[in-house]
Design a protein around this motif. Structure first.
Motif, short mmCIF file in Angstrom:
data_model
loop_
_atom_site.label_atom_id
_atom_site.label_comp_id
_atom_site.label_asym_id
_atom_site.label_seq_id
_atom_site.Cartn_x
_atom_site.Cartn_y
_atom_site.Cartn_z
N GLY A 58 -6.32 -7.82 -0.95
CA GLY A 58 -5.39 -8.88 -1.34
C GLY A 58 -5.94 -9.76 -2.43
N THR A 59 -7.23 -10.11 -2.34
CA THR A 59 -7.84 -10.98 -3.35
C THR A 59 -7.96 -10.27 -4.69
N CYS A 60 -8.28 -8.98 -4.66
CA CYS A 60 -8.40 -8.22 -5.91
C CYS A 60 -7.05 -8.07 -6.61
N VAL A 61 -5.99 -7.84 -5.85
CA VAL A 61 -4.69 -7.67 -6.50
C VAL A 61 -4.22 -9.01 -7.08
N SER A 78 -8.74 3.26 6.60
CA SER A 78 -8.38 3.60 5.21
C SER A 78 -8.40 2.39 4.30
N ALA A 79 -8.49 1.17 4.86
CA ALA A 79 -8.54 -0.02 4.01
C ALA A 79 -9.86 -0.11 3.25
N MET A 80 -10.90 0.54 3.77
CA MET A 80 -12.20 0.47 3.11
C MET A 80 -12.20 1.14 1.74
N PRO A 81 -11.75 2.40 1.58
CA PRO A 81 -11.71 2.98 0.23
C PRO A 81 -10.71 2.28 -0.69
N MET A 82 -9.62 1.74 -0.13
CA MET A 82 -8.68 1.01 -0.97
C MET A 82 -9.31 -0.28 -1.50
N ALA A 83 -10.12 -0.94 -0.68
CA ALA A 83 -10.83 -2.13 -1.15
C ALA A 83 -11.83 -1.76 -2.23
N GLY A 84 -12.49 -0.60 -2.07
CA GLY A 84 -13.43 -0.16 -3.09
C GLY A 84 -12.77 0.09 -4.43
N CYS A 85 -11.61 0.76 -4.43
CA CYS A 85 -10.88 0.99 -5.68
C CYS A 85 -10.39 -0.31 -6.29
N SER A 86 -9.99 -1.24 -5.47
CA SER A 86 -9.54 -2.55 -5.98
C SER A 86 -10.67 -3.26 -6.71
N ILE A 89 -0.22 -9.04 1.48
CA ILE A 89 -0.52 -9.43 0.10
C ILE A 89 -0.65 -8.23 -0.82
N PHE A 90 -1.42 -7.22 -0.41
CA PHE A 90 -1.65 -6.09 -1.32
C PHE A 90 -0.36 -5.33 -1.64
N THR A 128 2.82 -6.34 -1.67
CA THR A 128 3.67 -7.16 -2.55
C THR A 128 2.99 -7.37 -3.90
N GLY A 129 1.64 -7.42 -3.90
CA GLY A 129 0.92 -7.61 -5.15
C GLY A 129 1.04 -6.41 -6.08
N VAL A 130 0.92 -5.19 -5.55
CA VAL A 130 1.04 -4.01 -6.41
C VAL A 130 2.49 -3.83 -6.87
N MET A 131 3.44 -4.29 -6.06
CA MET A 131 4.84 -4.27 -6.50
C MET A 131 5.03 -5.23 -7.68
N ALA A 132 4.40 -6.38 -7.59
CA ALA A 132 4.45 -7.34 -8.71
C ALA A 132 3.76 -6.76 -9.94
N LEU A 133 2.64 -6.05 -9.71
CA LEU A 133 1.90 -5.45 -10.83
C LEU A 133 2.74 -4.39 -11.53
N LEU A 134 3.47 -3.59 -10.77
CA LEU A 134 4.37 -2.60 -11.36
C LEU A 134 5.47 -3.28 -12.18
N THR A 135 5.98 -4.38 -11.67
CA THR A 135 7.03 -5.11 -12.39
C THR A 135 6.51 -5.65 -13.71
#
Length: 407
Positions: A30-33, A97-105, A317-318, A320-327
């Protein structure tokens, strides 16, 4: 006025570690996005305050990632029995699965810091270090996806009535890694074609499986109604594959349209880029629909019963954040003022949501109520029940007097 007995009892450090869960990695996500949205905000992009805020959020996320990883390792070293208990739990196990997603963020923001703010003097070495971390993240994501799907089929019990959006979590790291690979491909001087090809495979496979789950979840909503209050916030999760998948497709389209890529005599790069853009537009449209439906479900649920705070708040947060990023990306690509303003509105909304959750989290961490693991609690209850049963059995054994056999 609260009595002393009604106040929550603070847990000690060892108990907090025991009740640590993989869901804490959603704080990093959430913080990274939010950092990505700050970096790409329509006004003030590239300014000094924008740079400082982006880097502050990045280093806070990095610190959280290190602390959460240390706590997770310590948990299973000190309490090894929790590993099997966690895998058997149909909800807590999915958050691994949140661990690798946090790493990519983190890789995403590190790449921004490298490209825009001169984060490293050894630019080429730093870039390939991020690329190596991305490959490691891809391997971990693939292992977790196949491993968790196998566990879900063989070790856990599921039903359509109990199905939630969390069931798509095992494959979401593929989609997140796909977007990170697209960002790296545009920055790498070499090996960019291999990176974009792997990203496309991950994105297509991840989106395909995610939409299978979304279809089943929509059927569950039609047959059994909205989920319980404890899982209502998870309704935001489908925005993740739609937002991040659409963003990944736009990166692939941008790469094919700007690089001279040879796809063979039967495939035109411009045609593939056009198809990728159309699919991204479709995902964005579906995301708007799902966002509206989720807000309606949450509004109806909150009117009936208050949603108590838990670490699951960060799961809003994540997606909705990536949805905002796509927008934001869609508005910049189409040069559309309307979509750009929608992106600004989304970005501000996600930032306010992040502030709200942070304000809720700090006191919960201070009084240790945020440390709550259902699988650890269940294991403790089972041990207590076994101990009580043993005590009752021992108390019912008749006592034999020393002289009864010699009278």
């Amino acid at each position: 006025m609260l009595s002393v007995s009604s106040l929550p009892v603070r847990k000690n450090l060892k108990t907090c570690v025991r009740h640590f869960t993989w869901a804490w990695y959603t704080i990093v996500m959430g913080t990274c996005v939010v950092a990505s949205l700050v970096n790409r905000f329509h006004w003030g992009s590239g300014s000094e305050p924008n740079k400082v805020l982006t880097l502050v959020l990045f280093f806070c996320s990095l610190l959280c990632f290190v602390l959460i990883s240390a706590a997770s390792v310590a948990r299973y070293i000190i309490f090894p029995e929790l590993w099997s208990a966690m895998l058997r739990h149909p909800i807590q196990s999915l958050f691994i699965s949140a661990m690798p997603m946090a790493g990519c963020s983190l890789i995403n923001i590190a790449l921004v810091a490298h490209q825009k703010y001169g984060f490293s003097n050894h630019s080429r070495a730093f870039l390939y270090a991020l690329w190596a971390f991305w490959w490691l993240d891809v391997v971990i994501s693939v292992v977790i996806a196949f491993g968790m799907l196998h566990v879900m089929m063989t070790k856990q019990k599921h039903s359509l009535e109990q199905l939630s959006c969390l069931a798509m979590l095992p494959v979401l790291p593929w989609i997140v890694a796909s977007a990170t690979g697209g960002l790296l491909a545009t920055a790498l001087p070499t090996q960019s074609t291999l990176t974009i090809a792997v990203s496309a495979i991950l994105g297509i496979a991840g989106l395909s499986i995610a939409f299978m789950v979304i279809t089943a979840y929509l059927l569950r909503l039609l047959l059994h109604g909205p989920p319980d209050t404890s899982l209502i916030l998870a309704s935001f999760i489908p925005l993740g594959p739609m937002g991040q998948g659409g963003f990944s497709l736009l990166l692939i389209a941008e790469y094919l349209s700007t690089r001279n890529v040879d796809l063979g005599p039967l495939i035109s790069p411009s045609a593939v880029a056009s198809v990728a853009f159309c699919l991204a537009w479709t995902l964005w449209s579906l995301g708007l629909f799902w966002l509206g439906m989720t807000l309606c479900m949450i509004y109806a649920s909150v009117r009936q019963k208050r949603v108590p705070y838990s670490i699951g708040y960060w799961g809003m947060i994540f997606p909705t954040g990536v949805m905002a990023l796509l927008t934001v990306e869609m508005g910049d690509l189409l040069k559309s003022a309307v979509i750009q303003y929608i992106g600004v509105t989304f970005s501000i909304g996600v930032a306010l949501l992040w502030v709200f959750v942070v304000v809720k989290t700090i006191p919960a961490v201070w009084n240790t109520t945020a440390f709550n693991s259902p699988c650890a609690t269940k294991l403790d209850e089972e041990k207590l029940s076994t101990a009580c049963s043993t005590a009752v059995c021992m108390s019912t054994i008749p006592r034999i007097s020393m002289g009864s056999g010699f009278s």
